[in-house]
Write a protein that holds these residues in place. Sequence first.
Motif, mmCIF file in Angstrom:
data_model
loop_
_atom_site.group_PDB
_atom_site.id
_atom_site.type_symbol
_atom_site.label_atom_id
_atom_site.label_comp_id
_atom_site.label_asym_id
_atom_site.label_seq_id
_atom_site.Cartn_x
_atom_site.Cartn_y
_atom_site.Cartn_z
ATOM 1 N N MET B 1 0.828 -1.200 0.000
ATOM 2 C CA MET B 1 0.000 0.000 0.000
ATOM 3 C C MET B 1 0.861 1.248 0.000
ATOM 4 O O MET B 1 1.858 1.331 0.681
ATOM 5 N N ASN B 2 0.447 2.234 -0.777
ATOM 6 C CA ASN B 2 1.200 3.482 -0.862
ATOM 7 C C ASN B 2 0.848 4.432 0.262
ATOM 8 O O ASN B 2 -0.159 4.291 0.927
ATOM 9 N N ASP B 3 1.683 5.434 0.426
ATOM 10 C CA ASP B 3 1.398 6.428 1.438
ATOM 11 C C ASP B 3 0.801 7.672 0.826
ATOM 12 O O ASP B 3 1.238 8.792 1.059
ATOM 13 N N THR B 4 -0.151 7.489 -0.029
ATOM 14 C CA THR B 4 -0.872 8.648 -0.541
ATOM 15 C C THR B 4 -1.835 9.094 0.547
ATOM 16 O O THR B 4 -1.975 8.453 1.573
ATOM 17 N N LYS B 5 -2.495 10.188 0.298
ATOM 18 C CA LYS B 5 -3.306 10.821 1.349
ATOM 19 C C LYS B 5 -4.286 9.898 2.083
ATOM 20 O O LYS B 5 -4.984 9.110 1.480
#
Lengths: 223, 223
Positions: B1-5
């Motif tokens: 999982m990315n650390d986007t908002k």
Amino acid sequence: MNDTKYVAYEQPGVTVDLVVFTVSGDALKVLLVQRAAEPFAGCWSIPGGFLRKNESLEEAAQRVMQEKTGVSQIYLEQLYTFGRVDRDPRARIITVAYFALIPWKNLPHPGSKKVADLGWFAVDHAPDLAFDHREILQYAVDRLRAKAGYSNIVYGLLPESFRLSDLQRMYEIICAEKLDKRNFRKRMLATGLLQETGKKDQAGAHRPAMLYRFIKKEVVFLD
Amino acid sequence: MNDTKYVAYEQPGVTVDLVVFTVSGDALKVLLVQRAAEPFAGCWSIPGGFLRKNESLEEAAQRVMQEKTGVSQIYLEQLYTFGRVDRDPRARIITVAYFALIPWKNLPHPGSKKVADLGWFAVDHAPDLAFDHREILQYAVDRLRAKAGYSNIVYGLLPESFRLSDLQRMYEIICAEKLDKRNFRKRMLATGLLQETGKKDQAGAHRPAMLYRFIKKEVVFLD
DNA sequence: CCAAAAGTGTTATTGATACACCCATGC
DNA sequence: GCATGGGTGTATCAATAACACTTTTGG
């Protein structure tokens, strides 16, 4: 569905995670990303991303695939949706996991690339994973192994044309068991899913092998 | 999982929908709710509800089950997650669908209840459904039929003890095909999953039948 | 001519299918 | 005594599993 409040700010985050498999050498491998930020900074994890407003789950999965591997239009299957309350320490996140199959040879820079923070790991020797990603990976491996047994799913791991021995190798690597060559060929040819290309492979000091292709480019259940 | 908002208000709503099956008479039936509000007011739909902050997906599904049928702790299996962008005209909603099996006899007021806006419908004669619920129902029926063939899943539709002919009837109704009595009994007893209770059923003008129970109260794959 | 993978059939075993009659009970 | 569902065994057929040698090529 009930007509309870449509208050978005009460809602959990939704991500799509992608377990991408390939076979290279004699191992089943999975694509992992090394995390930059906390939590689990430096830890390996399954690639994923947030679902966007104007894309379906499937489209999100294809997009993430494209972003991470540069490859599009490959075999993707929804695996399971994980929603433990505390699976992400920052916020309530549920993730829809997909698994993908891709032929090693179709990857942009096979082996050499080593793009930034991405890596391929043999599933039996994967490092510790962030969040509940170990569980997700295990779930995906189990599903792939099971499905190899009763479908033609491995077509997603092979290039357009291949030798029967390549096909057999896929099954042997995925299921981790040795198969009898004659029975295997008989069974595969009996499915009617294979077609001779007419061409022969020539590589190595041995008799050249007939190359085959799959007639159907979709998953079919056998028997 | 990315650390986007991690901005919750950007996130879609998440619901849990429940395809509840039972067998009554000689038909496979599904539980439906008649909608009160728009959209699809008056239309039948699959019961469901929003996921709450402090419950997992599975817990939410069990809660919805409890709310609608008054029954808890039954067999529940995650089916698929549906996320088409326009599947709900009001807002972006993704739904995690589960399916549940429950013995007709275990329902609080078998047949008579007719609680408010709930109804049981033979799956082959279900009315038009709201949203994409037709698709969800079809998916659930397909899965149940397939799984009946290679697992002991039907235990969820039978009471604690039952006759072998009851068991056979379940298979025949679910898969819509007639089975040979002797072969069926042979195969079932060979699985080792059944146990004689020692008691005999007595109802009707005929020889009493031995009652059996399942040794394992969980889904097991056969063969 | 040697090494290396390709290609090819038959037999034995196992599991699946088809099939018909007697039994225990209630009315 | 008759109607109703309960209970039982065998023979055939189909699918699966075990098994070894010849062929074609490159070096």
